[in-house]
Structures are given as structure tokens and as C-alpha cells.
Scaffold this motif. Structure first.
Motif, PDB file in Angstrom:
ATOM      1  N   HIS A 114       0.854  -1.194   0.000  1.00  7.96           N
ATOM      2  CA  HIS A 114       0.000   0.000   0.000  1.00  7.96           C
ATOM      3  C   HIS A 114       0.887   1.240   0.000  1.00  7.96           C
ATOM      4  N   ASP A 115       0.712   2.071  -1.042  1.00  9.28           N
ATOM      5  CA  ASP A 115       1.450   3.328  -1.157  1.00  9.28           C
ATOM      6  C   ASP A 115       0.638   4.431  -0.484  1.00  9.28           C
ATOM      7  N   GLY A 116       1.142   4.914   0.664  1.00  8.01           N
ATOM      8  CA  GLY A 116       0.415   5.939   1.407  1.00  8.01           C
ATOM      9  C   GLY A 116       0.358   7.265   0.688  1.00  8.01           C
ATOM     10  N   GLU A 117       1.383   7.592  -0.125  1.00  9.47           N
ATOM     11  CA  GLU A 117       1.409   8.873  -0.841  1.00  9.47           C
ATOM     12  C   GLU A 117       0.302   8.929  -1.880  1.00  9.47           C
ATOM     13  N   GLN A 118       0.116   7.834  -2.609  1.00 13.61           N
ATOM     14  CA  GLN A 118      -0.912   7.800  -3.646  1.00 13.61           C
ATOM     15  C   GLN A 118      -2.231   7.220  -3.143  1.00 13.61           C
ATOM     16  N   ASN A 119      -2.192   6.655  -1.936  1.00 15.29           N
ATOM     17  CA  ASN A 119      -3.367   5.976  -1.373  1.00 15.29           C
ATOM     18  C   ASN A 119      -3.863   4.883  -2.323  1.00 15.29           C
ATOM     19  N   ARG A 120      -2.914   4.078  -2.807  1.00 17.68           N
ATOM     20  CA  ARG A 120      -3.219   2.984  -3.728  1.00 17.68           C
ATOM     21  C   ARG A 120      -2.534   1.712  -3.253  1.00 17.68           C
ATOM     22  N   THR A 121      -3.144   0.583  -3.561  1.00 19.37           N
ATOM     23  CA  THR A 121      -2.575  -0.713  -3.214  1.00 19.37           C
ATOM     24  C   THR A 121      -2.120  -1.409  -4.487  1.00 19.37           C
TER      25      THR A 121
END
Length: 347
Positions: free
Chosen positions: A224-231
């Protein structure tokens, strides 16, 4: 080639524009290596008849030279010394009524530029120009895989038989699977969810044809990429690196996208000076030659300027006799005074 490189560096718009600019300085043509003069007819004939393979071979020669001297990026955070390559392609649109050989769709023409990009040194290692209708995955058959190196792909390159060939070559791949992937987990590793890793699993593919193409164990990582809020979900055959390092590897894939954007903005590979397939490929490989030469110059002179800044400096100094090491050395002009500085004084 010198004329074409001159056009790349000076950002000429057409063959007529290029010839006009060169012939405006007849006293410097001999010293530039152009001979007595340059004509539009001769350049057009060379673009049409002189094989583009000459420029491709010279481009690869320069790439080998650049890879010997170009050091990894100072921001390189990898914990290993292996090479890292990102593979992708970009489509170059062409007018179908002019470039009738470049068929793509019913009312659109285009060619596709397949590129293997060295992430650590910012050098394109392999480039191939094909019809735009050729699928990206076919480029995997043209690459020589280096044992121990990492190859990063997006979903367009998902072909398990070809991925297994990379595995057999003792190389590593990182790729995003499609959403309908059928995966049978064997075991899971303990992960630190604070790093963004949601799971780290090893197992086998479940679909018959996928398993037939890749019959060995494969690793699946969810991040999970917190910067993009994508998994994101990644597949890799490397079982040693930490899962967050695998995610970091894939993040560097975007460098090849930045490379495509850079050469399209700053070099002439979108507006062409010839209509034939040979002319288009010649111009593309001349642009690659120009880019690699600028990278070599930057490294040899240890210049603090960026690649784009060096390109701009060379573009405005092609007919200047100033040495390159002087041109590419940053200067502090704050302490420089005008020869007649009193003319600026009002009282």
C-alpha cells in the motif's frame, strides 16, 4: 550524421530549415566536418537511401562507451550492485496520409519505440522502432538478459512463458499482474505493515496455461502506497530481497516514462525531416546518439549542469570556438564588474 545531430542540438523544424542554418556559416563548414557545403537534395537522398542500421550500430557502440564511464545516480538507494532495467514503449504519432507505410488504425499512423532503460545510469541500453500495432510483449524476445540483473515491467508485458525464460536466465523480474490472477499460496512471510507491505507470499499459479508457462514457485507481494493511497500487487522471482525493496524497485519504473517525455520535448523525434521508414528510423537513432553523447560529455567533464542544460548550452554554442570544459563549468558572475562600470552610475 553530423548534419542530423546539428539539427537535433539546434532544434531545427525541417530539413530546409536545417540546410539554411548550416549554409549561413560557409567559413565554418570545413572545420565542422561538413565539407564544402550541404544541400537539401543530398540530405534527403541520404535519409531515403542510406540504411538506418548504420546509425543503430553506432548508437549501441556509444551506449557501451557510456555504460563504462557513467556512474549510478547519486540518489541511488539500492542496497545491491546489480543492474536495474525498466522496459516500456512509447507511441509516436504520424500522419497516415504522409507516412502511408506507418499503418496503425484506420485513420491514424504511428510507430512504437521500445526501450530498455538503465535506471541506475539513466542510459537507454536497447531501443527498437516497430510498427505501432506490434504488442509490447514481443520486445521481450529481442533482449539479452544479464544474470543477476533486475527487469521491471508493467502489466502489458505479462507473459508467464517469457517471464520463466528470464528466470531460467538467472535474472530477476518485477511485474504487476492482472486483477484476475489465480494464485495458490504455499506460505506467507512475516511483514511489517508500518512499511506499507500488506502480505508477502510464495506459491504457484493456478490456471493451467499460466502454470504451464511458469511451473516453478513465484512470489506475490501486496503493498500500500500511502502517498498515492493505492494498493499494488507485484510478482517476482526474487525470494531474497525485502518486500519493501521490491516495491521500491517497481517505483523506479517511472524513470523510463520520464525519459520518453524528455526526449520528446527536447529532441526531434516527433516532427520528422523525411517521409520514408528509413528516414524516420535514422532520425530516431540520431536522437539517441545525441542523448548518449550529452550523457558522456556530462560525465567526462564532471559538469554540474543537468542533461537538459547541457543540451541548451551546446545548442547555442555549436559555432562557438570556446572549449567544452569552459562552457560546461558553472561560473559565479556576482563578482564580475563591467569594463566601464561607471557608465551605470547616474551621479
Amino acid at each position: 550524421m553530423l548534419c542530423m545531430m546539428y539539427g537535433q542540438l539546434s532544434n531545427r523544424e525541417s530539413l530546409r530549415d536545417l540546410v539554411l542554418t548550416i549554409n549561413a556559416h560557409p567559413g565554418k563548414l570545413y572545420h565542422l566536418g561538413f565539407g564544402k557545403g550541404v544541400s537539401k537534395t543530398n540530405l534527403a537522398k541520404a535519409n531515403e537511401q542510406r540504411s538506418w542500421l548504420i546509425y543503430q550500430e553506432f548508437a549501441y557502440h556509444l551506449i557501451e562507451e557510456a555504460r563504462k564511464i557513467c556512474l549510478p545516480d547519486s540518489n541511488d538507494a539500492f542496497s545491491f550492485a546489480n543492474s536495474v532495467y525498466a522496459l516500456d514503449s512509447t507511441t509516436i504519432d504520424l500522419c497516415l496520409s504522409v507516412f502511408c507505410w506507418a499503418t496503425f488504425r484506420r485513420a491514424k499512423g504511428a510507430v512504437k519505440l521500445h526501450t530498455q532503460y538503465d535506471v541506475r545510469t539513466s542510459i537507454p541500453v536497447f531501443m527498437h522502432v516497430s510498427a505501432a500495432s506490434v504488442h509490447d510483449v514481443n520486445a521481450l524476445d529481442m533482449i539479452t538478459y544479464e544474470p543477476g540483473s533486475f527487469y521491471i515491467f508493467d502489466r502489458a508485458y505479462l507473459d508467464f512463458e517469457r517471464l520463466y525464460f528470464i528466470h531460467q536466465s538467472k535474472s530477476f523480474f518485477v511485474i504487476r499482474p492482472r486483477n484476475n490472477l489465480k494464485f495458490e499460496r504455499i506460505y506467507s512471510s512475516v511483514v511489517d505493515k508500518a512499511t506499507g507491505v500488506r502480505c508477502d507470499q510464495a506459491g504457484y499459479l493456478k490456471v493451467f496455461y499460466s502454470l504451464h508457462g511458469y511451473p516453478e514457485k513465484i512470489r506475490r507481494i501486496k503493498f500500500h502506497d500511502g502517498e498515492q493511497n493505492r494498493t499494488f500487487v507485484f510478482l517476482t522471482n526474487n525470494l531474497e530481497l525485502k518486500p519493501e525493496q521490491i516495491a521500491a524497485l517497481y517505483k523506479h519504473r517511472w524513470k523510463v516514462e520520464l525519459f520518453f517525455r524528455w526526449i520528446k520535448q527536447h529532441l526531434k523525434i516527433s516532427a520528422f525531416w523525411g517521409r520514408t521508414e528509413n528516414a524516420v528510423k535514422t532520425q530516431v537513432y540520431t536522437a539517441v546518439i545525441t542523448y548518449v553523447l550529452v550523457a558522456i560529455i556530462k560525465q567526462k567533464f564532471k559538469s554540474e549542469y543537468s542533461t537538459y542544460e547541457i543540451l541548451q548550452i551546446l545548442g547555442t554554442s555549436l559555432l562557438d570556438k570556446t572549449q567544452l570544459n569552459q562552457l560546461l563549468q558553472k561560473k559565479n558572475n556576482q563578482d564580475v564588474k563591467e569594463l566601464l562600470d561607471n557608465q551605470l552610475k547616474m551621479f
